[in-house]
Design a protein around this motif. Structure first.
Motif, PDB file in Angstrom:
ATOM      1  N   MET A 134       0.711  -0.939  -0.254  1.00  0.00           N
ATOM      2  CA  MET A 134       0.034  -0.224  -0.162  1.00  0.00           C
ATOM      3  C   MET A 134       1.251   1.370  -0.335  1.00  0.00           C
ATOM      4  O   MET A 134       0.370   2.144  -0.488  1.00  0.00           O
ATOM      5  N   MET A 135       1.928   1.370   0.358  1.00  0.00           N
ATOM      6  CA  MET A 135       3.224   2.297   0.712  1.00  0.00           C
ATOM      7  C   MET A 135       3.293   2.206  -0.808  1.00  0.00           C
ATOM      8  O   MET A 135       3.606   3.642  -1.213  1.00  0.00           O
ATOM      9  N   ILE A 136       3.906   1.509  -1.481  1.00  0.00           N
ATOM     10  CA  ILE A 136       4.741   1.581  -2.852  1.00  0.00           C
ATOM     11  C   ILE A 136       3.277   2.415  -3.704  1.00  0.00           C
ATOM     12  O   ILE A 136       3.833   3.263  -4.061  1.00  0.00           O
ATOM     13  N   LEU A 137       2.222   2.084  -3.577  1.00  0.00           N
ATOM     14  CA  LEU A 137       1.165   1.979  -4.176  1.00  0.00           C
ATOM     15  C   LEU A 137       0.404   4.069  -3.855  1.00  0.00           C
ATOM     16  O   LEU A 137       0.983   4.731  -5.085  1.00  0.00           O
ATOM     17  N   GLY A 138       1.293   4.164  -2.850  1.00  0.00           N
ATOM     18  CA  GLY A 138       1.051   5.457  -2.109  1.00  0.00           C
ATOM     19  C   GLY A 138       2.178   6.637  -2.924  1.00  0.00           C
ATOM     20  O   GLY A 138       1.983   7.668  -3.522  1.00  0.00           O
ATOM     21  N   THR A 139       3.564   5.538  -3.304  1.00  0.00           N
ATOM     22  CA  THR A 139       4.820   6.725  -4.023  1.00  0.00           C
ATOM     23  C   THR A 139       4.433   6.799  -5.120  1.00  0.00           C
ATOM     24  O   THR A 139       4.736   7.724  -5.572  1.00  0.00           O
ATOM     25  N   TRP A 140       3.566   5.527  -6.046  1.00  0.00           N
ATOM     26  CA  TRP A 140       3.844   5.685  -7.325  1.00  0.00           C
ATOM     27  C   TRP A 140       2.390   6.973  -7.726  1.00  0.00           C
ATOM     28  O   TRP A 140       2.116   7.275  -7.874  1.00  0.00           O
ATOM     29  N   GLY A 141       1.133   7.126  -6.421  1.00  0.00           N
ATOM     30  CA  GLY A 141       0.096   8.000  -6.766  1.00  0.00           C
ATOM     31  C   GLY A 141       0.629   9.490  -6.561  1.00  0.00           C
ATOM     32  O   GLY A 141       0.345   9.874  -7.685  1.00  0.00           O
ATOM     33  N   ALA A 142       1.521   9.661  -5.288  1.00  0.00           N
ATOM     34  CA  ALA A 142       2.327  11.024  -5.056  1.00  0.00           C
ATOM     35  C   ALA A 142       3.254  10.745  -6.349  1.00  0.00           C
ATOM     36  O   ALA A 142       2.786  12.362  -6.626  1.00  0.00           O
ATOM     37  N   GLY A 143       3.798  10.252  -6.701  1.00  0.00           N
ATOM     38  CA  GLY A 143       4.954  10.563  -7.386  1.00  0.00           C
ATOM     39  C   GLY A 143       3.803  11.431  -9.402  1.00  0.00           C
ATOM     40  O   GLY A 143       4.715  12.200  -9.596  1.00  0.00           O
TER      41      GLY A 143
ATOM     42  N   PRO B 212       8.457  12.094 -13.639  1.00  0.00           N
ATOM     43  CA  PRO B 212       9.479  13.241 -13.510  1.00  0.00           C
ATOM     44  C   PRO B 212       9.298  13.710 -12.553  1.00  0.00           C
ATOM     45  O   PRO B 212       8.367  13.438 -11.812  1.00  0.00           O
ATOM     46  N   PRO B 213       9.599  14.669 -12.064  1.00  0.00           N
ATOM     47  CA  PRO B 213      10.750  15.421 -10.193  1.00  0.00           C
ATOM     48  C   PRO B 213       8.927  16.174 -10.369  1.00  0.00           C
ATOM     49  O   PRO B 213       8.095  16.433 -11.164  1.00  0.00           O
ATOM     50  N   MET B 214       8.050  16.648  -9.224  1.00  0.00           N
ATOM     51  CA  MET B 214       7.009  16.830  -8.455  1.00  0.00           C
ATOM     52  C   MET B 214       7.685  18.126  -9.005  1.00  0.00           C
ATOM     53  O   MET B 214       8.652  18.550  -8.804  1.00  0.00           O
ATOM     54  N   LYS B 215       6.103  19.088  -9.480  1.00  0.00           N
ATOM     55  CA  LYS B 215       6.287  19.769  -8.925  1.00  0.00           C
ATOM     56  C   LYS B 215       5.860  20.822  -8.078  1.00  0.00           C
ATOM     57  O   LYS B 215       4.851  20.322  -7.566  1.00  0.00           O
TER      58      LYS B 215
ATOM     59  N   ALA C 218       5.304  10.632   1.680  1.00  0.00           N
ATOM     60  CA  ALA C 218       6.051  11.476   2.481  1.00  0.00           C
ATOM     61  C   ALA C 218       7.271  10.897   1.908  1.00  0.00           C
ATOM     62  O   ALA C 218       8.539  11.804   1.942  1.00  0.00           O
ATOM     63  N   LEU C 219       7.278   9.812   1.346  1.00  0.00           N
ATOM     64  CA  LEU C 219       8.781   9.324   0.834  1.00  0.00           C
ATOM     65  C   LEU C 219       8.952  10.333  -0.907  1.00  0.00           C
ATOM     66  O   LEU C 219       9.694  11.407  -0.939  1.00  0.00           O
ATOM     67  N   VAL C 220       7.850  11.077  -1.248  1.00  0.00           N
ATOM     68  CA  VAL C 220       8.281  11.104  -2.454  1.00  0.00           C
ATOM     69  C   VAL C 220       8.639  13.133  -2.170  1.00  0.00           C
ATOM     70  O   VAL C 220       9.568  13.602  -2.867  1.00  0.00           O
TER      71      VAL C 220
ATOM     72  N   GLU D 158      11.335   3.779  -7.849  1.00  0.00           N
ATOM     73  CA  GLU D 158      11.192   2.349  -8.263  1.00  0.00           C
ATOM     74  C   GLU D 158      11.976   1.603  -6.392  1.00  0.00           C
ATOM     75  O   GLU D 158      12.833   2.276  -7.080  1.00  0.00           O
ATOM     76  N   GLY D 159      11.454   1.179  -5.759  1.00  0.00           N
ATOM     77  CA  GLY D 159      12.378   0.478  -4.535  1.00  0.00           C
ATOM     78  C   GLY D 159      11.922   1.322  -3.969  1.00  0.00           C
ATOM     79  O   GLY D 159      12.628   1.551  -3.068  1.00  0.00           O
ATOM     80  N   GLN D 160      11.532   2.926  -3.347  1.00  0.00           N
ATOM     81  CA  GLN D 160      11.358   3.921  -3.031  1.00  0.00           C
ATOM     82  C   GLN D 160      11.529   3.451  -1.012  1.00  0.00           C
ATOM     83  O   GLN D 160      11.644   4.256  -0.723  1.00  0.00           O
ATOM     84  N   THR D 161      10.603   2.337  -1.633  1.00  0.00           N
ATOM     85  CA  THR D 161       9.642   2.197   0.335  1.00  0.00           C
ATOM     86  C   THR D 161      11.110   1.729   0.851  1.00  0.00           C
ATOM     87  O   THR D 161      11.005   1.248   1.863  1.00  0.00           O
ATOM     88  N   ASP D 162      11.863   0.573   0.301  1.00  0.00           N
ATOM     89  CA  ASP D 162      12.865  -0.330   0.913  1.00  0.00           C
ATOM     90  C   ASP D 162      12.622  -0.607   2.111  1.00  0.00           C
ATOM     91  O   ASP D 162      13.286  -0.660   3.522  1.00  0.00           O
ATOM     92  N   GLY D 163      10.870  -1.561   2.474  1.00  0.00           N
ATOM     93  CA  GLY D 163      11.120  -2.370   3.302  1.00  0.00           C
ATOM     94  C   GLY D 163       9.848  -1.258   4.897  1.00  0.00           C
ATOM     95  O   GLY D 163      10.323  -1.719   5.679  1.00  0.00           O
TER      96      GLY D 163
END
Length: 424
Positions: A94-103, A175-178, A283-285, A293-298
């Motif tokens: 779910m955190m992986i999905l959150g990072t992609w959605g935030a990105g 792409p980078p966040m605005k 928060a990670l984004v 990819e792999g940003q959550t790192d466990g």
């Protein structure tokens, strides 16, 4: 004044100040205050012995708070789910999905879009977990593991589908966040605390460094996450909604007999759990200004460990997240400071050994003493830690603390059980 009034006044203790009440009063507040004071003494002593000023420096504390936020959000998500009786191994997915959605949303609409995108995709992951476990009765662990695997594949597919060289992204990143998420610093207080910290006084400068890190370059998102801790406690332990939700995790059959819609509350809890884990991805984004990819790192699994360490309580899981965030921040800020952290760990384990010996738990005292000796040996022999030690130190400290706290854990009684209405 009469003799009776004099007699009554003589037996009445004088009023205490708020600070005295905090340390001399009863309840959890007193224990937390004494624990915080004890930890400050340990870190001050370790700083003086090792000469590592970064142990309590304001930049270290500020970074630790930022690194603790995604772990704390994942743990908070697990709290809602497991208090309703659903084990959520899928926090990582779910955190992986959150990072992609935030990105993706951050690339489109900035930090506000990233906040909404991560929350929504995390909630979708929670909804999927609720459908499989609550409706179809799939084993909670199996469902969670499947979500972790599925999330990694889904975000890879979406990245390959939506990003190309023209957008500045690719299969493994967005792409980078605005724009950046807004931050703040309390000007006069931050500068004053920095001057006190630079004096290097025992305990006083260390306290100033810790407080300075809490008021310097802090994101408003981080402030909101910190406020979620007491808010979650109030919601779960001081409202009828929280009582009904927790009853679903303790005895769902009894809750159902009293008219509590158990299935509905489980759904609500697991969706909230996914949304909070998705915010951890946000928060990670925010930290990196990009999805990778792999940003959550466990960190979803570490959040689950922090939840268990915190005994399924908001304050405890916040302490567990802070512990990991601090050790992770030290590994980023200074290699030698990580070695000095072994000295702090040795002092802490020695205190645990003495406490267990007083309670006549000689085996536990001996184990703590052995680990304390290992920590001291590591501090004395390791001069330049390699990269593997730096990356493993946060995990090692988390495992040691979990092993010491495992004797007092009390999970919800129906946590992880597949429940069907009308069946015991």
């Amino acid at each position: 004044m009469t003799a009776v009034q004099l007699t009554k006044g003589a037996g009445t203790p004088p009023p205490r100040s708020a600070m005295a009440e905090l340390f001399l009063g009863g309840g959890p507040a007193r224990r937390a205050a004494w624990m915080a004071l004890g930890l400050m003494l340990l870190f001050s002593l370790a700083r003086v012995i090792s000469g590592e000023e970064r142990l309590t420096a304001a930049p270290t504390i500020s970074l630790a708070l930022g690194l603790a936020v995604p772990i704390g959000l994942a743990a908070l998500g697990g709290l809602f789910s497991e208090r309703a009786g659903v084990v959520n191994i899928g926090l990582e997915g779910m955190m992986i999905l959150g990072t992609w959605g935030a990105g993706w949303a951050g690339y489109q609409w900035g930090w506000q879009g990233a906040l909404v995108g991560g929350l929504v995709l995390g909630a979708v992951g929670g909804l999927l977990h609720a459908v499989t476990t609550v409706t179809f009765g799939v084993d909670h662990v199996v469902s969670g593991v499947a979500i972790n695997i599925l999330a990694a594949g889904v975000v890879r597919f979406l990245s390959e589908l939506l990003y190309d060289e023209d957008t500045g992204g690719g299969p493994a990143q967005s792409p980078p966040m605005k724009g950046d998420a807004p931050e703040f610093t309390v000007p006069l207080l931050s500068e004053g605390l920095r001057h006190v910290e630079e004096r290097h006084w025992f305990l006083v400068s260390d306290a100033a460094g810790v407080l300075g890190g809490l008021v310097t370059d802090i994101s408003w998102f981080t402030v909101g996450v910190v406020l979620l801790i007491p808010l979650s406690f109030f919601l779960l332990w001081r409202t009828s909604f929280g009582l009904r939700l927790r009853s679903c995790g303790e005895n769902p059959t009894a809750a159902d007999s009293l008219g509590v819609p158990v299935y509905r509350f489980k759904y609500i809890a697991v969706v909230i759990s996914g949304a909070l884990a998705g915010l951890g991805g946000v928060a990670l984004v925010y930290y990196a200004d990009i999805y990778r990819e792999g940003q959550t790192d466990g960190r979803g699994f570490i959040g689950l460990a922090a939840l268990i360490f915190g005994n399924w309580r908001p304050g405890g899981l916040a302490a567990g997240a802070g512990l990991f965030g601090y050790s992770d921040a030290l590994s980023v800020r200074s290699e030698t400071a990580v070695v000095a952290l072994l000295l702090v760990l040795a002092f802490l384990l020695l205190g645990v050994a003495v406490y267990q010996a007083i309670r006549r738990q000689l085996v536990r005292a001996g184990v703590a003493l052995v680990f304390a000796a290992i920590a001291v040996t590591g501090y004395l022999t390791i001069e330049e830690p390699d990269g593997s030690l730096l990356s493993f130190t946060p995990h090692l400290i988390t495992l040691l603390v979990l092993s010491l706290a495992s004797q007092r854990l009390q999970m919800p009684k129906a946590d992880g059980l597949v429940w069907r209405r009308g069946e015991n």
